[in-house]
Every structure is written in C-alpha cells, then in structure tokens.
Design a protein around this motif. Structure first.
Motif, mmCIF file in Angstrom:
data_model
loop_
_atom_site.group_PDB
_atom_site.id
_atom_site.type_symbol
_atom_site.label_atom_id
_atom_site.label_comp_id
_atom_site.label_asym_id
_atom_site.label_seq_id
_atom_site.Cartn_x
_atom_site.Cartn_y
_atom_site.Cartn_z
ATOM 1 N N ASN A 159 -6.501 59.212 13.644
ATOM 2 C CA ASN A 159 -5.427 59.801 14.452
ATOM 3 C C ASN A 159 -4.616 58.712 15.148
ATOM 4 O OD1 ASN A 159 -5.892 62.451 13.817
ATOM 5 N ND2 ASN A 159 -7.074 62.889 15.651
ATOM 6 N N ALA A 160 -5.300 57.710 15.694
ATOM 7 C CA ALA A 160 -4.594 56.615 16.375
ATOM 8 C C ALA A 160 -3.732 55.831 15.392
ATOM 9 C CB ALA A 160 -5.597 55.686 17.063
ATOM 10 N N VAL A 161 -4.243 55.614 14.189
ATOM 11 C CA VAL A 161 -3.469 54.883 13.176
ATOM 12 C C VAL A 161 -2.235 55.682 12.782
ATOM 13 C CG1 VAL A 161 -3.501 54.103 10.760
ATOM 14 C CG2 VAL A 161 -5.392 53.512 12.293
ATOM 15 N N GLU A 162 -2.401 56.976 12.585
ATOM 16 C CA GLU A 162 -1.288 57.798 12.114
ATOM 17 C C GLU A 162 -0.275 58.132 13.213
ATOM 18 O OE1 GLU A 162 -0.430 62.017 9.827
ATOM 19 O OE2 GLU A 162 -2.434 61.132 9.750
ATOM 20 N N HIS A 163 -0.771 58.397 14.415
ATOM 21 C CA HIS A 163 0.108 58.925 15.467
ATOM 22 C C HIS A 163 0.222 58.032 16.692
ATOM 23 C CE1 HIS A 163 -0.101 62.692 13.259
ATOM 24 N NE2 HIS A 163 -1.415 62.664 13.351
ATOM 25 N N GLY A 164 -0.426 56.876 16.691
ATOM 26 C CA GLY A 164 -0.653 56.097 17.905
ATOM 27 C C GLY A 164 0.464 55.270 18.465
ATOM 28 N N GLY B 293 -4.287 62.156 27.903
ATOM 29 C CA GLY B 293 -3.360 61.042 27.896
ATOM 30 C C GLY B 293 -3.938 59.830 28.585
ATOM 31 N N THR B 294 -3.231 58.710 28.441
ATOM 32 C CA THR B 294 -3.638 57.495 29.126
ATOM 33 C C THR B 294 -3.154 57.572 30.566
ATOM 34 O OG1 THR B 294 -1.646 56.336 28.420
ATOM 35 C CG2 THR B 294 -3.601 56.059 27.056
ATOM 36 N N PRO B 295 -3.888 56.972 31.496
ATOM 37 C CA PRO B 295 -3.461 57.013 32.888
ATOM 38 C C PRO B 295 -2.100 56.338 33.065
ATOM 39 C CG PRO B 295 -5.717 56.196 32.696
ATOM 40 C CD PRO B 295 -5.150 56.305 31.310
ATOM 41 N N GLY B 296 -1.182 57.020 33.692
ATOM 42 C CA GLY B 296 0.097 56.449 34.040
ATOM 43 C C GLY B 296 1.124 56.314 32.939
ATOM 44 N N GLY B 297 0.979 57.010 31.828
ATOM 45 C CA GLY B 297 2.050 56.857 30.856
ATOM 46 C C GLY B 297 1.776 57.438 29.499
ATOM 47 N N ALA B 298 2.517 56.885 28.549
ATOM 48 C CA ALA B 298 2.434 57.360 27.176
ATOM 49 C C ALA B 298 1.110 56.942 26.566
ATOM 50 C CB ALA B 298 3.585 56.790 26.358
ATOM 51 N N GLY B 299 0.688 57.695 25.621
ATOM 52 C CA GLY B 299 -0.525 57.358 24.903
ATOM 53 C C GLY B 299 -1.495 58.518 24.896
ATOM 54 N N PRO C 187 7.778 46.551 15.420
ATOM 55 C CA PRO C 187 6.842 45.529 14.971
ATOM 56 C C PRO C 187 6.460 44.574 16.093
ATOM 57 C CG PRO C 187 8.703 45.721 13.455
ATOM 58 C CD PRO C 187 9.020 46.557 14.660
ATOM 59 N N GLY C 188 5.163 44.333 16.219
ATOM 60 C CA GLY C 188 4.654 43.404 17.210
ATOM 61 C C GLY C 188 4.568 43.979 18.609
ATOM 62 N N GLY C 189 5.048 45.191 18.814
ATOM 63 C CA GLY C 189 5.022 45.807 20.136
ATOM 64 C C GLY C 189 3.665 46.419 20.440
ATOM 65 N N PRO C 190 3.530 47.011 21.621
ATOM 66 C CA PRO C 190 2.245 47.586 22.013
ATOM 67 C C PRO C 190 1.816 48.759 21.137
ATOM 68 C CG PRO C 190 3.961 48.135 23.606
ATOM 69 C CD PRO C 190 4.553 47.159 22.634
ATOM 70 N N GLY C 191 2.766 49.398 20.447
ATOM 71 C CA GLY C 191 2.430 50.512 19.568
ATOM 72 C C GLY C 191 1.781 50.082 18.271
ATOM 73 N N GLU C 192 1.649 48.789 18.040
ATOM 74 C CA GLU C 192 1.029 48.281 16.813
ATOM 75 C C GLU C 192 -0.493 48.240 16.893
ATOM 76 O OE1 GLU C 192 2.425 47.092 13.727
ATOM 77 O OE2 GLU C 192 3.961 48.401 14.548
ATOM 78 N N ASP D 286 -4.601 54.966 22.404
ATOM 79 C CA ASP D 286 -3.432 54.376 21.766
ATOM 80 C C ASP D 286 -2.243 54.459 22.713
ATOM 81 O OD1 ASP D 286 -1.897 56.857 21.383
ATOM 82 O OD2 ASP D 286 -3.363 57.348 19.838
ATOM 83 N N THR D 287 -1.110 53.959 22.262
ATOM 84 C CA THR D 287 0.095 53.941 23.089
ATOM 85 C C THR D 287 1.190 54.829 22.516
ATOM 86 O OG1 THR D 287 0.902 51.991 21.933
ATOM 87 C CG2 THR D 287 -0.354 51.619 23.955
ATOM 88 N N GLY D 288 0.797 55.805 21.736
ATOM 89 C CA GLY D 288 1.760 56.697 21.107
ATOM 90 C C GLY D 288 2.298 57.743 22.065
ATOM 91 N N PRO D 289 2.892 58.776 21.522
ATOM 92 C CA PRO D 289 3.518 59.808 22.351
ATOM 93 C C PRO D 289 2.513 60.725 23.052
ATOM 94 C CG PRO D 289 3.681 60.385 20.044
ATOM 95 C CD PRO D 289 3.103 58.992 20.102
#
Length: 154
Positions: free
Chosen positions: A50-55, A128-134, A60-65, A84-87
């Motif tokens: 799930n993290a690989v597909e939607h994360g 979700g992740t604390p304080g933001g996206a992910g 490129p090279g950003g935190p979403g990688e 992950d840092t996805g939506p």
C-alpha cells in the motif's frame, strides 16, 4: 527480550520482500512460532505494498519517494508500523478512529490489503501521520514461541 528495527525504504516493489525477509529472519532467530511469523509477514507485505502504491507523489528525490517500516518485538507482542508521506486514507477507508476498512468487491483485483491485515493481526490502527499528510498502518499480534526458543520473553 526486546528487539526493534526501523527501515527507510524507497517506494519500489523490490522493497516489499526486503522488509518481509528481515521480519521473518528476526522472528526465526528469536524463536517465534512460524505460523505467527507467516501471518505477520503477510500483513507487513500488504502494508508495504500500500505504501509503495499510494505512499506519496512529491516528485523524484522528494520525501514521497520513501516510506518507513518499524517493528518491535517486545515481551509477548510484536508491533509493526508502516508510515508514508502520501495523501493518507480517505475517511471511508480509514473508518475514523477504529480504522474499519471496507471489504473489496469479490471480483476486484486489488483493495483487499487492509482487510487482510485486520484478519491476520490482533489489533490494527489505520490513520494519518501526526501533523500532516501521510498514512500510518500499525498492527500487533501476541507472539507464540517455538519450544526452546533462544530469545523467548521471560
């Protein structure tokens, strides 16, 4: 006995079996029952997939990688977290505080991962992740040990 490790992995399909093998190797070395190890490794594979597909999709090279996998074997319990840092999860998938995932349509080719994790683990939190996206999928399971396990909890 307490063991923990954390991996920061690229969002690539090849990272999923790497995380799974590390978990299985850790549990085998500690003396965890193979059936419990298998259940947790399948749940971990689903969370990583799930993290690989939607994360994330931050370029490129950003935190979403990347995504993070952390595993704790502490006492009689194993806890695993995949972040992950996805939506993040839509409210319907996360299901609010309980994180109740909707079952996939029987003919769907995907969408069964969260339900499978719920079936294989004792406790699951999807949020979700604390304080933001992910997104964060964490789950735990009470451990059973092989006879004469080298690192059994006391």
């Amino acid at each position: 006995m307490s063991i923990w490790w954390s991996l920061h992995l690229r969002r690539e399909a090849a990272s999923v079996p790497l995380a799974r093998r590390l978990l299985i190797g850790t549990m085998e070395t500690a003396g965890v029952d193979p059936d419990i190890s298998f259940d947790l490794s399948v749940a971990l594979s689903e969370a990583c997939a799930n993290a690989v597909e939607h994360g994330g999709d931050h370029g490129p090279g950003g935190p979403g990688e990347a995504y993070r996998v952390t595993a704790y074997l502490d006492g009689e319990r194993c806890r695993i977290e995949v972040a992950d840092t996805g939506p993040g999860f839509p409210a319907a998938a996360a299901g609010g505080p309980q994180g109740v995932a909707r079952p996939a349509h029987p003919e769907a080719e995907s969408g069964r991962g969260l339900c499978l994790i719920r079936e294989l683990a004792d406790h699951v939190h999807i949020g979700g992740t604390p304080g933001g996206a992910g997104a964060v999928v964490s789950f735990d399971k009470i451990l059973k040990w092989r006879e004469n396990a080298p690192l059994v909890a006391v």
